[in-house]
Design a protein around this motif. Sequence first.
Motif, mmCIF file in Angstrom:
data_model
loop_
_atom_site.group_PDB
_atom_site.id
_atom_site.type_symbol
_atom_site.label_atom_id
_atom_site.label_comp_id
_atom_site.label_asym_id
_atom_site.label_seq_id
_atom_site.Cartn_x
_atom_site.Cartn_y
_atom_site.Cartn_z
ATOM 1 N N PHE A 12 46.922 83.220 19.872
ATOM 2 C CA PHE A 12 45.926 82.163 19.948
ATOM 3 C C PHE A 12 46.378 81.124 20.962
ATOM 4 C CE2 PHE A 12 45.190 84.124 15.901
ATOM 5 C CZ PHE A 12 43.820 84.030 15.701
ATOM 6 N N ASP A 13 45.405 80.601 21.713
ATOM 7 C CA ASP A 13 45.687 79.555 22.691
ATOM 8 C C ASP A 13 45.429 78.183 22.082
ATOM 9 O OD1 ASP A 13 46.402 81.293 24.723
ATOM 10 O OD2 ASP A 13 44.332 81.514 25.420
ATOM 11 N N LYS A 14 46.020 77.184 22.673
ATOM 12 C CA LYS A 14 45.748 75.793 22.319
ATOM 13 C C LYS A 14 45.376 75.073 23.608
ATOM 14 C CE LYS A 14 46.765 75.766 17.865
ATOM 15 N NZ LYS A 14 45.762 75.428 16.828
ATOM 16 N N THR A 15 44.094 74.857 23.807
ATOM 17 C CA THR A 15 43.636 74.229 25.037
ATOM 18 C C THR A 15 42.452 73.321 24.758
ATOM 19 O OG1 THR A 15 42.888 74.690 27.299
ATOM 20 C CG2 THR A 15 42.044 76.130 25.571
ATOM 21 N N ASP A 16 42.285 72.298 25.585
ATOM 22 C CA ASP A 16 41.120 71.417 25.452
ATOM 23 C C ASP A 16 39.890 72.148 25.975
ATOM 24 O OD1 ASP A 16 42.758 69.460 24.491
ATOM 25 O OD2 ASP A 16 42.880 68.335 26.362
ATOM 26 N N PHE A 17 38.780 72.062 25.242
ATOM 27 C CA PHE A 17 37.558 72.701 25.728
ATOM 28 C C PHE A 17 36.338 71.941 25.230
ATOM 29 C CE2 PHE A 17 38.325 74.733 21.638
ATOM 30 C CZ PHE A 17 37.059 74.910 21.084
ATOM 31 N N SER A 46 25.659 68.323 14.873
ATOM 32 C CA SER A 46 25.750 66.943 14.403
ATOM 33 C C SER A 46 26.346 66.046 15.493
ATOM 34 C CB SER A 46 26.625 66.878 13.145
ATOM 35 O OG SER A 46 26.907 65.541 12.803
ATOM 36 N N ASP A 47 25.814 64.829 15.609
ATOM 37 C CA ASP A 47 26.316 63.880 16.601
ATOM 38 C C ASP A 47 27.781 63.518 16.356
ATOM 39 O OD1 ASP A 47 23.850 63.815 17.826
ATOM 40 O OD2 ASP A 47 23.162 62.036 16.732
ATOM 41 N N GLU A 48 28.241 63.668 15.101
ATOM 42 C CA GLU A 48 29.629 63.309 14.773
ATOM 43 C C GLU A 48 30.634 64.328 15.301
ATOM 44 O OE1 GLU A 48 27.220 63.282 12.388
ATOM 45 O OE2 GLU A 48 26.939 61.101 12.426
ATOM 46 N N VAL A 49 30.180 65.515 15.652
ATOM 47 C CA VAL A 49 31.096 66.543 16.156
ATOM 48 C C VAL A 49 31.564 66.150 17.550
ATOM 49 C CG1 VAL A 49 31.320 68.961 16.843
ATOM 50 C CG2 VAL A 49 29.986 68.361 14.820
ATOM 51 N N PRO A 50 32.889 66.076 17.782
ATOM 52 C CA PRO A 50 33.385 65.678 19.104
ATOM 53 C C PRO A 50 32.929 66.657 20.184
ATOM 54 C CG PRO A 50 35.156 65.687 17.474
ATOM 55 C CD PRO A 50 33.989 66.336 16.831
ATOM 56 N N ALA A 51 32.680 66.125 21.375
ATOM 57 C CA ALA A 51 32.293 66.989 22.491
ATOM 58 C C ALA A 51 33.471 67.863 22.912
ATOM 59 C CB ALA A 51 31.810 66.142 23.664
ATOM 60 N N TYR A 52 34.666 67.285 22.915
ATOM 61 C CA TYR A 52 35.859 68.006 23.351
ATOM 62 C C TYR A 52 36.847 68.126 22.193
ATOM 63 C CZ TYR A 52 34.399 67.683 28.231
ATOM 64 O OH TYR A 52 33.718 67.825 29.401
ATOM 65 N N VAL A 53 37.374 69.325 21.993
ATOM 66 C CA VAL A 53 38.391 69.560 20.969
ATOM 67 C C VAL A 53 39.499 70.418 21.569
ATOM 68 C CG1 VAL A 53 36.810 69.375 19.008
ATOM 69 C CG2 VAL A 53 37.156 71.603 20.111
ATOM 70 N N ASN A 54 40.585 70.568 20.817
ATOM 71 C CA ASN A 54 41.711 71.383 21.268
ATOM 72 C C ASN A 54 41.885 72.553 20.313
ATOM 73 O OD1 ASN A 54 44.810 72.093 21.132
ATOM 74 N ND2 ASN A 54 44.481 71.130 23.125
ATOM 75 N N GLY A 55 41.840 73.766 20.844
ATOM 76 C CA GLY A 55 41.971 74.973 20.036
ATOM 77 C C GLY A 55 41.841 76.195 20.918
ATOM 78 N N VAL A 168 39.899 73.804 11.736
ATOM 79 C CA VAL A 168 40.489 72.502 12.034
ATOM 80 C C VAL A 168 40.941 72.494 13.488
ATOM 81 C CG1 VAL A 168 42.321 70.872 11.490
ATOM 82 C CG2 VAL A 168 41.217 72.160 9.642
ATOM 83 N N PHE A 169 40.390 71.580 14.270
ATOM 84 C CA PHE A 169 40.790 71.401 15.666
ATOM 85 C C PHE A 169 41.541 70.083 15.809
ATOM 86 C CE2 PHE A 169 36.709 73.751 15.957
ATOM 87 C CZ PHE A 169 37.139 74.863 16.671
ATOM 88 N N LYS A 170 42.313 69.996 16.871
ATOM 89 C CA LYS A 170 42.855 68.714 17.288
ATOM 90 C C LYS A 170 41.825 68.041 18.187
ATOM 91 C CE LYS A 170 47.141 68.762 15.632
ATOM 92 N NZ LYS A 170 47.632 67.722 14.686
ATOM 93 N N ARG A 171 41.756 66.725 18.106
ATOM 94 C CA ARG A 171 40.910 66.014 19.060
ATOM 95 C C ARG A 171 41.491 66.187 20.458
ATOM 96 N NH1 ARG A 171 36.969 62.437 18.581
ATOM 97 N NH2 ARG A 171 36.214 61.863 16.515
ATOM 98 N N SER A 172 40.631 66.397 21.435
ATOM 99 C CA SER A 172 41.093 66.539 22.808
ATOM 100 C C SER A 172 41.689 65.233 23.300
ATOM 101 C CB SER A 172 39.925 66.955 23.709
ATOM 102 O OG SER A 172 40.309 66.844 25.060
ATOM 103 N N GLN A 173 42.823 65.323 23.987
ATOM 104 C CA GLN A 173 43.464 64.133 24.529
ATOM 105 C C GLN A 173 42.630 63.512 25.646
ATOM 106 O OE1 GLN A 173 46.320 62.776 23.191
ATOM 107 N NE2 GLN A 173 45.970 64.369 21.653
ATOM 108 N N ASP A 174 41.760 64.334 26.250
ATOM 109 C CA ASP A 174 40.971 63.855 27.383
ATOM 110 C C ASP A 174 39.658 63.215 26.956
ATOM 111 O OD1 ASP A 174 42.875 64.873 29.073
ATOM 112 O OD2 ASP A 174 41.909 66.832 29.225
ATOM 113 N N GLN A 175 39.340 63.267 25.663
ATOM 114 C CA GLN A 175 38.006 62.860 25.234
ATOM 115 C C GLN A 175 37.713 61.392 25.525
ATOM 116 O OE1 GLN A 175 36.667 64.429 21.626
ATOM 117 N NE2 GLN A 175 34.994 63.002 21.370
#
Length: 250
Positions: A12-17, A46-55, A168-175
């Motif tokens: 599995f990769d861990k990348t911002d997307f 849902s609007d609450e879902v982040p546009a960018y996540v890490n996974g 479960v994703f990490k929030r993207s650092q670039d968001q």
Amino acid sequence: DFSKIEAGQLSFDKTDFNLREILGGLLRLFKEQIETKGLVLTTEISDEVPAYVNGDPLRLRQVLINLLGNAVKFTKEGQIVLRVVLNEQLGEDVNVRFSVRDTGIGISPEKQAHIFGAFSQADASTTRDYGGTGLGLAISGQIVQMMGGELTVQSELGKGSVFDFMIVFKRSQDQEDVRKDNPLREVFLKPLRILVAEDNVVNQRLAERLLKKNNHDVTIAQNGQTAIDKHESEVFDLILMDVQMPIVDG
């Protein structure tokens, strides 16, 4: 993939997307099949879902392609809904729930316990009528489990199915940087059906290229009357129109 899972070698990769970009690509992927069968495929994000996540975007896409592909295969009429909501947020982690609902043939209660097994179909007639190896759900279930979630099903024979899982994703650092650079960017990440009323061919191509680059589905109308006709026969989220056009203007 199934062999890799058995050997414990699936990576599995861990990348911002861009999560919405992945979902928009899925709609385009199934567009032709959906239109051929006369079905309706919609997304509810849902609007609450982040546009960018890490996974791992490729593994997420693999699971959703399997679930949407099954929904299209086993649905003769009606609609398919891909729903994405924020289930929980804990610090930098975001728990996102995905569900695929269809109005297809459904699965009997006694068969539901077996469909996530390898080489398993709901029954012999399913293989005969629809084909498939019975590996898709087994692989998808394992992928979801290895990403920290669980793939479940709720179904009623003859009334459709809902496949549901959380990751479960990490929030993207670039968001935050993306939001600061362009506060409107997230608005345009949601794929829209857009009608462009424009008689100039160069402007048509420019508008179409720019909009498709942002994952929108574009329809061109060469004049105002064609735009009116298309608006009456199809559903669009947005209409962009030129002021000066032949037959009927903007």
